[in-house]
Structure formats: structure tokens, C-alpha cells
Design a protein around this motif. Structure first.
Motif, mmCIF file in Angstrom:
data_model
loop_
_atom_site.group_PDB
_atom_site.id
_atom_site.type_symbol
_atom_site.label_atom_id
_atom_site.label_comp_id
_atom_site.label_asym_id
_atom_site.label_seq_id
_atom_site.Cartn_x
_atom_site.Cartn_y
_atom_site.Cartn_z
ATOM 1 N N SER A 106 -7.515 6.275 4.414
ATOM 2 C CA SER A 106 -6.086 5.742 3.968
ATOM 3 C C SER A 106 -5.680 7.345 3.226
ATOM 4 O O SER A 106 -6.077 8.104 3.369
ATOM 5 N N ALA A 107 -4.337 7.481 3.243
ATOM 6 C CA ALA A 107 -3.299 8.196 3.132
ATOM 7 C C ALA A 107 -3.585 8.729 1.495
ATOM 8 O O ALA A 107 -3.919 7.440 0.852
ATOM 9 N N THR A 149 -2.619 9.170 -1.983
ATOM 10 C CA THR A 149 -1.738 7.794 -3.305
ATOM 11 C C THR A 149 0.019 8.697 -3.233
ATOM 12 O O THR A 149 -0.255 9.501 -3.327
ATOM 13 N N SER A 203 -7.025 5.986 -3.114
ATOM 14 C CA SER A 203 -6.167 5.940 -2.959
ATOM 15 C C SER A 203 -5.541 5.198 -1.680
ATOM 16 O O SER A 203 -5.982 3.799 -1.894
ATOM 17 N N GLY A 204 -4.447 5.808 -0.675
ATOM 18 C CA GLY A 204 -3.400 4.592 0.136
ATOM 19 C C GLY A 204 -2.492 3.671 -1.123
ATOM 20 O O GLY A 204 -2.591 2.561 -0.292
ATOM 21 N N CYS A 205 -2.543 4.641 -2.157
ATOM 22 C CA CYS A 205 -1.951 3.583 -3.039
ATOM 23 C C CYS A 205 0.266 3.877 -3.217
ATOM 24 O O CYS A 205 0.363 5.056 -2.999
#
Lengths: 379, 372
Positions: free
Chosen positions: B279-280, B282, B297-299
Motif C-alpha cells: 500500500s502507498a 499514508t 500505510s495506505g490511509c
């Protein structure tokens, strides 16, 4: 060797120094420069390949390849550890008779004709490993097939001011290229080559061999091979790409591309078109009780106790109490102690900035971006 | 390291109804990006154990998905590696296993075929960093039959019933083993981790078959304490036992204390590995306000987050205030919502302007996939 046959082989040019990135590329090749919190520039091209179902990639390396080589490894993070194909790192090599460095982009491919021939492909996709974008190459290859082209060049509309940095081409309504100029002083159009080419392999091989015996040639796709194909009446088509695309060849463009990730989603890292990367195992990032984070991107393992605004913070970065980071890109494992102030800077990996130190000038002052080279210690 | 690891995914799941209703205990999400099994797996990997298996009971799909080939723990190997045993029945063993010993009977073939000299048995409902090498060395020194890992902690009557207590003689040999007693005070609490010689374990299993024994705790530890040499290895670091929603919540919140966070994730024994999700990083919005929180991450965060743990891929809308909560992966929270002392399971959707309040002593749990 029927099982080895691939329709398309990707050749990724990753040997350039990227000298305009200054101290960021003294120890590493441009494609391995960190980007966007947890990535390296080459992740975008590699992920595009995998997401476009292209699973055979040769990576041509030459300049400072150590970090790049170990980063790519067996290609596992991009799902490129395959039984057939997968990722192959291709440095220049010695052979009987002559041995030379890659003297240009075309020469790099020429020296690896045998690598490509193993897979007996119809097409070869040539890419550079230094652009930030999400693109489905399979659509471009379909277009190439539809047009029955010998070569298809992906283009993007740029501003007139930028145009002289690129190869500029003109094409007719059907997309057939009529003119091509490499970095013209007075560009005649604003359609810039993105350095992405699909070739019919048999045709490309022919022209690479012609180019190799031309002692005046600088062995470059843009300067030599493409113009020669055009002049010989081969069918070259342009394929227009409409999405986000950024050449990150300069400090300013690298900074800007990082900033484009913030706010109104000029370029979104999330989504179905996943960008893969190799990263260290780190816990989630921690935000302290007096910290403030606004309009920023923060990666795993970071510990933020101070203030972060309009910035990209990579994994493992530590920002102490009351420290302020603004308009900056802070790469992995940088340690910023209490009360330090970072403005409008790019801080390369593993730097240490001790208490109360100031780095960079406020962005509003119109000074240049400050760059701290890898492993700098400001004590 | 000449040691085989055997992990039990669900030996004690009776009190984790909410969290383990549709997944095995091993697969309960923890700490923003981990699953409980990651801690035991990483301990084994960091102790150079290169062959291990996980014995599952029910609802093992998410565990299998998580562990996969074991690649992310460096356990996708030609020699050794990781193997998951879903429950399976044979002529003589029908239905689900009835206890640890019964479970071991069913993987006897695997144990017999393994060439390792030692075996580590471990549950995975706990968070701690241990180097099994030290336990095995101690086991060798004492020439023990079984070495039980324990720690000294204060317990009370409410949680003692989930624990095994050991009493040791001055030379370290166990004199008495109490299984699930009702008691309180400082005790030698077992960490449900044991080291045995493989041959000794095999004999235990043969004996269990002959006498139809099923339970390791009563039938071996407690009843045979006089006849076999059980030694204790004291573990002194951070230890958290997840045996109820309350303890899950409390131990999760402990991660917001930097010291504890460091002692778990930056321990000398090595990192905690987990499945990578690509995931990218945050993204924080212009009006985000986040303090004292652990964020994976990814938020995408637009609102206010205080004293909370946010898992991967969570979206928090503008004007929303989240306090003292655990928000599991892929939860989507709209604008201007208010959450206090809430545990949301994965893939929940909390629409705009919802107000949800629990209490720190009794956090409110929201089931997987619910829409509020």
C-alpha cells in the motif's frame, strides 16, 4: 525452446547518471533515487510492466549500479521472479575481440541482441527508468499492432517552454510521424517523446546493426535510430498518452513530482494500478502527543514528534519534539533532532541533523531547493 | 538450528468470540499491520528455526491467505519452510482434535519425518520477543525433558483461569503445575511455549495413543510433573496475552507508549515480519489533526485522530473525530463522525455524522463488514 517464446520483451534503460540531480546521484544511478515516501523511481516503470502483463524485462545498467542491483534482486517485489523471463540485469560485458561500455541508448540494446533473441519476440518495448507515471503499455502495443507500425513512440503534450528538453515530433491525423527533432531550440510542435518505444524486433535489429557500423553515430535512439528509420520511410506512429507523466531529471522536477502526490491528487499512489516496491519491514508510523501533521505523506516506521507540513516523509525518519519540516522531501532513515528546522529541502537517506540546526530557506524566499547529500551529518 | 517449530493457531479461543468469530486467533489483526501469528512466526525466524508448521482448527482461511508460502517471513525454502495443517480426520482420529496432545497425534507423521533434534511448541495468542536459542541452550544444560517458558506477573481471579501456573523447586525443576486455577497474586505464568527433545515428544505421543490421552496440560504437565523433568525458563521482557476483547484493547493501546513500541518492534531479537501489502504511504489532508497514534500505510486522513491505532487502508473523512479507538484495515469512516473507545473489525463502513461511544473499560466492538 518453445516455452521461452515471448510476444514482447521489455528493455529498460537504467544506466544513465542523471547528472542534473547533482549530489543525489553521486553514489546511485538515477532510477534508484528514492521517491514518494517508500519507492524508488524505477518502481513506476517496473510496476507498469507487471500491471501491463509484461513479464520479461532486461534492465540495462552501467552507472553506479550497486544499489540498483541489490534493490532489484530477483525481482520478487514486482512479481518478476518467473520461471521463464522475469527480470534480468544486463551490464556491459567483455567478449572476444572488442568490449566497450554502452556508448548510447541504442548501443545498449545492440549489445544485448542475444538476450532479446532468446525469447524470439515480435516486439521490443524500450523504456527509460526515470519517469513517474502510471501507464498501461499493453494498450500501446495493441495500437502498434492495429497501425501495423514498425515503431510506435509514446508522446505527451508539453508546454512550449519545456519542449526543447525533449524529442519533439509532428504527425498527421492518423498518427503517422512526419518529423522528429531531438531537443530542438525552436520546437515546431509540443508533442514530446516520452522515451517509450515499441519496435518490431526484426526491424529494430536491422537498424541497430546499421547504426553499429556508422562511426559518426552517437548510438542514441532519439538522435540516430529514429531519424534514420524515418528517413528510410519506415512507418513510425505516435501514441498520445493523456495521464500524469513527470520527467524527474532535475532537482526542481523531482521536488515537484513529490509534491504532486499531496493535496488534490494530481497523481495518486493509491488505486488498483498498484506501484510495487522493495521495502524493509517496519511497524506503522507513530505520531507523538505534541506533533502536528498537515498535507503530507508519511511512510512506515517514521516517528513524528514535531511539526510536518507539505512534506514527504520516508520510512524510518525520526523528527524530534518541536522540530519543523516544511515543503521538504525527507528520505529514509534520516534523523532530525529537537528544534531543528527544515525548509524547502531534499534530505537524502541516512542524514543526521542535530538539535536547533536550520536547513534550507523558506519557500517564499524564492531561493533554490537545498539538497543534503546521502549520509550528511549536520552537528 | 536443528529445531522444529510447531505453532497452534487456536488452542485457546474461548474468550475471543468477537475477534475470532470468523477467523482463527492466529489471524487476529494487531498493531496496525500485523496478525497475532506474526509474532510467534517472527520469533522462530529470528531464532534461526527454518522448519515449522501451523496446526489450525477452524476458520483458517484468512490465516492461510496471510501466511501463503511463507515468503514474507523468509520461510519459502527448499529445505524446511512452513506448512499449514488444516484439520483432517483419519481412521482412528475423527472430528476436530480435543486438545494439544490430540492435535500432535495427528501430525505424528510430520514430526517423525523431521530430522530436527528439538521441537518448540507455541501458541500464538501473545505478543513477546524471545530468542528460542537461549531456551534451547537452557534446556540442554538442564538435560530437561520439557522446558516451559514462563514469566513472573501479577494475575487476578478473572484472568488466572486462562493460564497455566508453575511452582519450581530452588534448582528450577517444576514441582507442581496448575492448569487454569482460580487464584491471584504474583505467579510463574506459563507462556504456552515449550521446548522438548523430538524423541521425547514422539514417545509422549505414542503413550498418549496407547492411553487415549488428549490434553497436554493435564495429562502431561500436571500429572507427570513428578516423573518427568520439567524445567522453567524465565522470560523477562514485554509480554502480552490476548485472551479477551478487553485485553486485546488494553495491549493494543500499550503500543502508543514509545518504550513498549520500541521493545516490541525494535527488539534485539529482530524485526516482526508480516505479509507485505504494497500500500502507498499514508496521506494527511490539509485539516488533519493526529496525535499520540500509530498509523499504518495506505490511509487517507482528513479528520482528527487521538490516541488510536489505525490499520492499513483506512479512510477518515473531514471533521471526523476518533479517540481511543482501534480501526482495523479497510474501514471507511465518513465526514463529521465521532468515535470514542471503539474497535472496528475489518471492512466496516461508518457513514457520515454517526456517533459511536464505548468506554475504555468496555470498548464497543463493530463486526466485520458492518455498515453503520
Amino acid at each position: 525452446m518453445i516455452s521461452n517464446k515471448k510476444e514482447c520483451v521489455v528493455m529498460l534503460l537504467a544506466g544513465g547518471q542523471g547528472s542534473r540531480l547533482g549530489s543525489l546521484t553521486t553514489k546511485i544511478a538515477k532510477p534508484s533515487v528514492p521517491f514518494g515516501g517508500k519507492y524508488r523511481i524505477i518502481d513506476f516503470t517496473l510496476s507498469n510492466c507487471v500491471n501491463s502483463n509484461l513479464d520479461t524485462v532486461g534492465v540495462l545498467t552501467q552507472y553506479q549500479p550497486l544499489i540498483l542491483n541489490s534493490y532489484i534482486g530477483d525481482g520478487k517485489p514486482w512479481d518478476l521472479d518467473r520461471l521463464y523471463g522475469g527480470i534480468n540485469i544486463l551490464p556491459p560485458y567483455q567478449r572476444v575481440g572488442d568490449s566497450t561500455w554502452y556508448s548510447g541508448t541504442a548501443d545498449a540494446i545492440y549489445q544485448n541482441i542475444n538476450f532479446i533473441d532468446q525469447y524470439d519476440p515480435e516486439y521490443v518495448l524500450v523504456l527509460s527508468g526515470d519517469h513517474i507515471y502510471k501507464m498501461d503499455y499493453s494498450l500501446m502495443i495493441n495500437y502498434h499492432k492495429e497501425k501495423k507500425a514498425d515503431c510506435t513512440i509514446s508522446v505527451i503534450d508539453v508546454t512550449y517552454e519545456e519542449a526543447s528538453r525533449f524529442g519533439i515530433l509532428s504527425s498527421n491525423q492518423d498518427g503517422l510521424i512526419t518529423e522528429f527533432e531531438e531537443k530542438p531550440i525552436y520546437p515546431r510542435s509540443t508533442l514530446a517523446s516520452m522515451g517509450i518505444y515499441v519496435f518490431n524486433w526484426s526491424k529494430l535489429k536491422e537498424y541497430l546493426e546499421l547504426d553499429s557500423i556508422d562511426y559518426q553515430s552517437s548510438k542514441d535512439f532519439g538522435k540516430n535510430v529514429i531519424p534514420r528509420m524515418l528517413n528510410s520511410g519506415e512507418k513510425l506512429y505516435s501514441y498520445e498518452f493523456k495521464g500524469y507523466w513527470k520527467d524527474v531529471g532535475t532537482i526542481d522536477s523531482l521536488w515537484q513530482a513529490n509534491m504532486d502526490l499531496l493535496g488534490d491528487n494530481k497523481f495518486d499512489l493509491n488505486g488498483d494500478w498498484v506501484i510495487y516496491s522493495r521495502h524493509m519491514e517496519k511497524p506503522p508510523h507513530f505520531i507523538g502527543s505534541n506533533a502536528s501533521v498537515k498535507n503530507s505523506i508519511i511512510s512506515e516506521g517514521a516517528v513524528i514528534l514535531g511539526t510536518v507540513e507539505n512534506s514527504i516523509i520516508f520510512s524510518g525518519v525520526k523528527i524530534g519534539e518541536n522540530a519543523v519540516v516544511k515543503d521538504s522531501v525527507v528520505m529514509a532513515d534520516v534523523n532530525i533532532e529537537e528544534n531543528a528546522v527544515i525548509n524547502y529541502s531534499i534530505i537524502d537517506e541516512l542524514c543526521y541533523i542535530s538539535e536547533n540546526k536550520k536547513v534550507g530557506y523558506e519557500k517564499e524566499n524564492n531561493e533554490n531547493i537545498t539538497v543534503l547529500p546521502r549520509e550528511s551529518k549536520l552537528i | 538450528m536443528n529445531t522444529l517449530g510447531i505453532i497452534f493457531s487456536d488452542m485457546q479461543d474461548w474468550n475471543l468470540n468477537e475477534l475470532a468469530s470468523h477467523r482463527s486467533v492466529a489471524a487476529i489483526p494487531f498493531g496496525g499491520r500485523y496478525r497475532l501469528v506474526d509474532f510467534t512466526l517472527s520469533n522462530m525466524v529470528n531464532s534461526n528455526i527454518s522448519k515449522m508448521c501451523i496446526i489450525t482448527k477452524t476458520n483458517y482461511r484468512s490465516l492461510m491467505e496471510h501466511v501463503g508460502t511463507g515468503k514474507d517471513w523468509d520461510m519459502s525454502r527448499k529445505k524446511g519452510g512452513i506448512l499449514i495443517f488444516p484439520p483432517y480426520a483419519t481412521e482412528e482420529n475423527n472430528g476436530l482434535f480435543k486438545g494439544r496432545l490430540d492435535a500432535l497425534k495427528r501430525v505424528l507423521g510430520y514430526i517423525l519425518e523431521s530430522k530436527e533434534k528439538y521441537v518448540v511448541l507455541s501458541d500464538c495468542d501473545m505478543i513477546y520477543n524471545i530468542d528460542y536459542k537461549n531456551v534451547i541452550n537452557y534446556h540442554k544444560e538442564q538435560n530437561a525433558d520439557i522446558t516451559a517458558v514462563y514469566t513472573k506477573i501479577n494475575i487476578d481471579k478473572s484472568n488466572s483461569v486462562h493460564k497455566i501456573l508453575y511452582n519450581f523447586s530452588p534448582d528450577g525443576r517444576a514441582e507442581d503445575v496448575l492448569v487454569y486455577p482460580v487464584t491471584s497474586g504474583e505467579n510463574n505464568v506459563g507462556l504456552n511455549t515449550w521446548v522438548l527433545n523430538k524423541d521425547f515428544l514422539v514417545n509422549l505421543i505414542y503413550d498418549a495413543i496407547a492411553r487415549n490421552l488428549k490434553d497436554f496440560n493435564y495429562d502431561v504437565l500436571s500429572k507427570k510433573v513428578k516423573s518427568i523433568k520439567i524445567y522453567g525458563y524465565e522470560y523477562k521482557g514485554y509480554y502480552a496475552h490476548i485472551d479477551s476483547l478487553k485485553s486485546y484493547y488494553d495491549h493494543s493501546m500499550e503500543l502508543l507508549c514509545m518504550n513498549k513500541l520500541n521493545s516490541i518492534f525494535y527488539a534485539q531479537t529482530g524485526p516482526i515480519y508480516t505479509k507485505t501489502k504494497d500500500s502507498a504511504p499514508t496521506k494527511y489532508g490539509e485539516n488533519a489533526k493526529v496525535t499520540s497514534s500509530l498509523i499504518a500505510s495506505g490511509c487517507e486522513i482528513e479528520g482528527t485522530v487521538e490516541n488510536s491505532i489505525i490499520f492499513r487502508g483506512v479512510k477518515i473523512g473531514k471533521g471526523t473525530v476518533i479517540k481511543n479507538s482501534i480501526i482495523m484495515q479497510k474501514t471507511i469512516i465518513g465526514d463529521y463522525a465521532k468515535l470514542d473507545s471503539i474497535v472496528t473489525d475489518t471492512y466496516t463502513h461508518i457513514k457520515s455524522e454517526r456517533v459511536l461511544l464505548g468506554h475504555k473499560n468496555c470498548p464497543f466492538f463493530i463486526k466485520k463488514n458492518s455498515i453503520i
